[in-house]
Enzyme design. Structure first.
Site, PDB file in Angstrom:
ATOM      1  N   GLN A 262      -7.616  -4.309   9.902  1.00  0.00           N
ATOM      2  CA  GLN A 262      -6.527  -3.917  10.791  1.00  0.00           C
ATOM      3  C   GLN A 262      -6.910  -2.737  11.679  1.00  0.00           C
ATOM      4  O   GLN A 262      -6.035  -2.036  12.199  1.00  0.00           O
ATOM      5  CB  GLN A 262      -5.267  -3.595   9.967  1.00  0.00           C
ATOM      6  CG  GLN A 262      -4.740  -4.808   9.213  1.00  0.00           C
ATOM      7  CD  GLN A 262      -3.412  -4.548   8.535  1.00  0.00           C
ATOM      8  OE1 GLN A 262      -2.382  -4.352   9.196  1.00  0.00           O
ATOM      9  NE2 GLN A 262      -3.400  -4.546   7.211  1.00  0.00           N
TER      10      GLN A 262
ATOM     11  N   ARG B 266       2.240 -10.589  10.575  1.00  0.00           N
ATOM     12  CA  ARG B 266       3.599 -10.035  10.713  1.00  0.00           C
ATOM     13  C   ARG B 266       4.649 -11.047  10.253  1.00  0.00           C
ATOM     14  O   ARG B 266       5.800 -10.688  10.016  1.00  0.00           O
ATOM     15  CB  ARG B 266       3.896  -9.676  12.182  1.00  0.00           C
ATOM     16  CG  ARG B 266       3.018  -8.634  12.854  1.00  0.00           C
ATOM     17  CD  ARG B 266       2.847  -7.384  12.050  1.00  0.00           C
ATOM     18  NE  ARG B 266       1.630  -7.460  11.230  1.00  0.00           N
ATOM     19  CZ  ARG B 266       1.377  -6.649  10.213  1.00  0.00           C
ATOM     20  NH1 ARG B 266       2.251  -5.747   9.847  1.00  0.00           N
ATOM     21  NH2 ARG B 266       0.253  -6.765   9.531  1.00  0.00           N
TER      22      ARG B 266
ATOM     23  N   ASP C  90      -3.492   8.090   4.610  1.00  0.00           N
ATOM     24  CA  ASP C  90      -2.992   6.734   4.865  1.00  0.00           C
ATOM     25  C   ASP C  90      -3.628   6.185   6.149  1.00  0.00           C
ATOM     26  O   ASP C  90      -4.041   6.958   7.017  1.00  0.00           O
ATOM     27  CB  ASP C  90      -1.469   6.787   5.004  1.00  0.00           C
ATOM     28  CG  ASP C  90      -0.830   5.409   4.961  1.00  0.00           C
ATOM     29  OD1 ASP C  90      -1.511   4.442   4.559  1.00  0.00           O
ATOM     30  OD2 ASP C  90       0.360   5.298   5.317  1.00  0.00           O
ATOM     31  N   GLU C  91      -3.706   4.873   6.256  1.00  0.00           N
ATOM     32  CA  GLU C  91      -4.255   4.196   7.451  1.00  0.00           C
ATOM     33  C   GLU C  91      -5.628   4.767   7.828  1.00  0.00           C
ATOM     34  O   GLU C  91      -5.914   5.065   8.982  1.00  0.00           O
ATOM     35  CB  GLU C  91      -3.285   4.331   8.633  1.00  0.00           C
ATOM     36  CG  GLU C  91      -1.885   3.767   8.396  1.00  0.00           C
ATOM     37  CD  GLU C  91      -1.833   2.248   8.405  1.00  0.00           C
ATOM     38  OE1 GLU C  91      -2.889   1.602   8.533  1.00  0.00           O
ATOM     39  OE2 GLU C  91      -0.721   1.700   8.263  1.00  0.00           O
TER      40      GLU C  91
ATOM     41  N   LYS D 278       0.816  -1.217   0.000  1.00  0.00           N
ATOM     42  CA  LYS D 278       0.000   0.000   0.000  1.00  0.00           C
ATOM     43  C   LYS D 278       0.849   1.266   0.000  1.00  0.00           C
ATOM     44  O   LYS D 278       0.488   2.251  -0.659  1.00  0.00           O
ATOM     45  CB  LYS D 278      -0.971   0.009   1.182  1.00  0.00           C
ATOM     46  CG  LYS D 278      -0.357   0.325   2.544  1.00  0.00           C
ATOM     47  CD  LYS D 278      -1.424   0.515   3.595  1.00  0.00           C
ATOM     48  CE  LYS D 278      -0.794   0.815   4.953  1.00  0.00           C
ATOM     49  NZ  LYS D 278      -0.105   2.119   4.980  1.00  0.00           N
ATOM     50  N   THR D 279       1.960   1.284   0.729  1.00  0.00           N
ATOM     51  CA  THR D 279       2.794   2.486   0.767  1.00  0.00           C
ATOM     52  C   THR D 279       3.404   2.760  -0.598  1.00  0.00           C
ATOM     53  O   THR D 279       3.471   3.913  -1.056  1.00  0.00           O
ATOM     54  CB  THR D 279       3.904   2.346   1.827  1.00  0.00           C
ATOM     55  OG1 THR D 279       3.304   2.055   3.092  1.00  0.00           O
ATOM     56  CG2 THR D 279       4.704   3.628   1.940  1.00  0.00           C
TER      57      THR D 279
END
Length: 695
Positions: free
Chosen positions: A241, A581, A211-212, A31-32
């Site tokens: 998330q 993770r 973002d987020e 995504k980044t």
């Protein structure tokens, strides 16, 4: 601009001409990279002036990383847009326009210490005693009001804290102060009530990126709505998330983005470039049990031959021992593997103690991320200082805790004590015990000191570490500055309970216990590779080759509070974050029994409900590596079988949890309702005695 490396969904997100775009980005989906290339694409391919672009993130680290990536794509450092956190962007607006709210542009932003000082000054007028005036709890209450997430359970205290809030706000306005929460709130107030100012900022930024987005709270969402109306808005996030509702984030804002931004295009990034296939299958299986989500599935790009390992140890210490052996085996067997490749994730910070000590005994370097090491936490150091003082009249320990909790003994009083002890050739504690009248403390201070000394002296009748610590903690509340209903209090109370549990299971004298801790604390720090220990919340945004999710037991994860409320969705999202993770191998660990009393610990429902096709059950049968590290022999604490017969309704007594009532019984395990302090627990009947049988 070369976009050949992107998949179809990523390419759509980067190049879409839609006015409103919502990107649902699964874990590890890049995504980044998509967000930064989207901004670079607007500049290099669409000719949008970079100063017209705004990107909002949640951390300074993310903002700096985004700037670097954009300039790397553009190759000529020509990006002049704004990339900032919510708070730093709002600071810019207020520096121009806060005068519209009656503040000077030269306002001061308060830190936590400033807030404490203001509230203490307010209490000089209100004159509440220490049972009510708990400054950290009041700060938390004020922040809760401003972020619209705190519903206080104590109506009496809520009325009092509201009085502090009103006076606090008046004081801030009179003195041109803002606290951190005000930065966004005051910005929203300026923009919402001043159309011309709002138009100015809309004209300045035509392309807004967030973002987020799943973590936005009420005021952050209002800011995006105000700035984004009739503009170009691009948000990216993952409802699966969303793990911060306890600090005000609202999952509804990303789920229902289209309700305010009509005809928005939804793009799903589902290909995962981080984790092996079986890890993703387990994560998908877990999160698809939630209802509050946008349907998506993580698609693997990395094949996997090994399944996710589920291992159920007999006890927490064997759970930790399993990790030690696994780490040592992987480092020995796999080329290039070092301690940096491993992470141990837990639901709450108090859990770290057993893993810290086991790693230390095994001479495995580690670091604690997002918190401090267990024995360096303030409440733990305070209780250990009490124990040291009771054992050998330790001067440094006395200095640390003579005013913990507050006894009206500030620096001047402590200096007076130590000066007198030096001139009278006595150690300071002996002065308090035998020569107090000659130090010329106030009557109030003298009374507090006598009570303090009394607890220390009376604790000495207990020779083992657990009994003495328990006695001290029963009479001395080292965390009284926090209100009992606050999250801070609950976290620190859990740490204290863990310390007591450790002291109980160690079965050591005070001297032995203090020596063990001293040796443990003297481990040296260096820059060598280290195993990472952290809470699951702290792990968000990180990734490791090998991840151990530990203490996956009902009542721990999901937490007891979650089990009581029956609201599992956010806890399940937290488990999803933890599972994803892992890059190469995921280990889901739990234990069957815990504590000196060998209390039964049920397996977490998050593990019980997983599809067996992708997990390697309890086939990881490595024995506890007693030949490698010095560990307690768990079998030595199992008591003889109880010959009594128990039925539902029996009133029983337990050595730790005291009196309770049997709710149900299954074989040798009784489910017992104890007092509110301990709640409902499943315990082997070998640890209870019958007081009375209902007829």
């Amino acid at each position: 601009m070369d976009l050949s490396k992107f998949n179809e969904a990523q390419l759509q997100a980067i190049t879409s001409n839609a006015q409103y775009i919502k990107v649902i980005a699964g874990a590890g989906s890049g995504k980044t990279e998509v967000l930064t290339n989207r901004i670079a694409y607007l500049i290099s391919e669409k000719g949008i002036p970079s100063k017209k672009i705004l990107a909002i993130t949640f951390t300074n680290k993310a903002a700096n990383e985004m700037k670097q990536r954009i300039n790397k794509v553009l190759e000529d450092n020509t990006f002049f847009g704004t990339i900032a956190t919510f708070h730093s962007f709002c600071f810019r607006i207020l520096k121009e326009d806060i005068n519209l709210l009656g503040y000077s542009r030269e306002f001061t932003i308060l830190d936590t210490e400033d807030q404490k000082a203001i509230l203490k000054n307010i209490n000089k007028e209100l004159k509440y005693d220490n049972d009510v005036f708990k400054v950290k709890s009041i700060i938390s209450y004020i922040s809760g009001i401003k972020n619209n997430y705190d519903e206080y359970e104590d109506e009496y205290l809520e009325d009092i804290y509201d009085e502090f809030y009103q006076r606090y706000e008046e004081y801030l306005k009179e003195n041109n102060y803002l606290d951190f929460d005000d930065l966004i709130l005051k910005t929203v107030e300026v923009l919402a009530n001043n159309p011309l100012i709002l138009d100015k900022w809309r004209y300045r930024y035509n392309y807004i990126h967030v973002d987020e987005f799943q973590d936005t709270n009420d005021s952050q969402y209002e800011l995006v709505k105000l700035l984004g109306y009739n503009q170009n808005v691009f948000v990216v996030g993952d409802p699966d998330q969303n793990i911060y509702s306890w600090r005000g984030s609202k999952i509804d804002y990303i789920l229902n983005f289209e309700s305010y931004f009509p005809n928005a295009v939804e793009i799903k990034l589902e290909h995962n470039y981080r984790s092996k296939a079986h890890i993703l299958e387990v994560a998908n299986d877990l999160i698809q049990q939630n209802q509050q989500r946008i349907d998506k599935k993580l698609l693997p790009t990395i094949p996997s031959s090994s399944k996710v390992v589920v291992h159920r140890s007999e006890s927490p210490i064997e759970e930790a021992a399993f990790i030690v052996e696994t780490i040592n085996d992987l480092i020995f067997e796999e080329d290039g593997v070092n301690y940096d490749d491993f992470a141990i994730l837990y639901r709450a910070n108090y859990i770290s103690r057993i893993f810290e000590q086991t790693l230390t005994k095994a001479r495995i370097d580690y670091k604690v991320i997002g918190s401090v090491r267990f024995f360096e936490r303030k409440e733990i150091k305070d209780l250990i200082a009490y124990l040291r003082l009771s054992f050998n009249k330790d001067n440094l320990a006395l200095q640390r805790i003579i005013n913990v909790p507050k006894r009206g003994l500030g620096p001047k009083a402590i200096d007076k004590l130590f000066d007198y002890s030096m001139h009278s050739n006595q150690i300071p504690y002996d002065v308090l015990e035998r020569d107090l009248d000659n130090v010329k403390f106030s009557s109030k201070q003298s009374s507090a000191i006598k009570s303090f000394v009394s607890v220390i002296e009376e604790s000495k009748i207990h020779e083992d570490a657990y009994s003495r610590l328990k006695y001290i903690s029963d009479y001395i509340d080292v965390i009284e500055e926090y209100h009992v209903l606050s999250e801070d209090y609950q976290i620190r109370k859990a740490n204290i309970n863990e310390l007591l549990e450790y002291a109980l299971s160690s079965n050591q004298s005070v001297e032995e216990f203090l020596s063990d801790i001293a040796l443990f604390n003297n481990e040296e720090e260096d820059n060598s590779p280290k195993v990472s220990l952290m809470s699951m919340h702290s792990a968000k945004g990180l990734e490791f080759d090998y991840v151990f999710c530990v203490h996956l037991n009902d009542g721990i994860f999901p937490s007891m509070n979650t089990l009581e409320k029956g609201s599992f969705e956010e806890e399940r999202r937290l488990a999803y974050v933890a599972f994803t993770r892992a890059r190469k191998q995921l280990y889901l660990l739990s234990h069957k029994y815990s504590g000196y009393n060998y209390t039964s610990q049920p397996l977490s429902l998050f593990v019980k409900t997983l599809d067996n096709d992708h997990i390697n059950g309890n086939v990881a049968t490595k024995s506890s590596p007693s030949n490698k590290i010095s560990l307690t022999n768990v079998k030595s604490i199992i008591p003889p079988k109880n010959s009594e017969t128990f039925i539902q309704g029996d009133i029983v007594v337990h050595p730790t949890f005291k009196k309770g009532v049997i709710i149900s019984i299954d074989g040798n395990i009784a489910k017992i309702a104890f007092s509110k302090e301990f709640g409902i627990k499943s315990i082997s009947v070998d640890y209870i005695e019958k007081l009375k049988t209902n007829v």
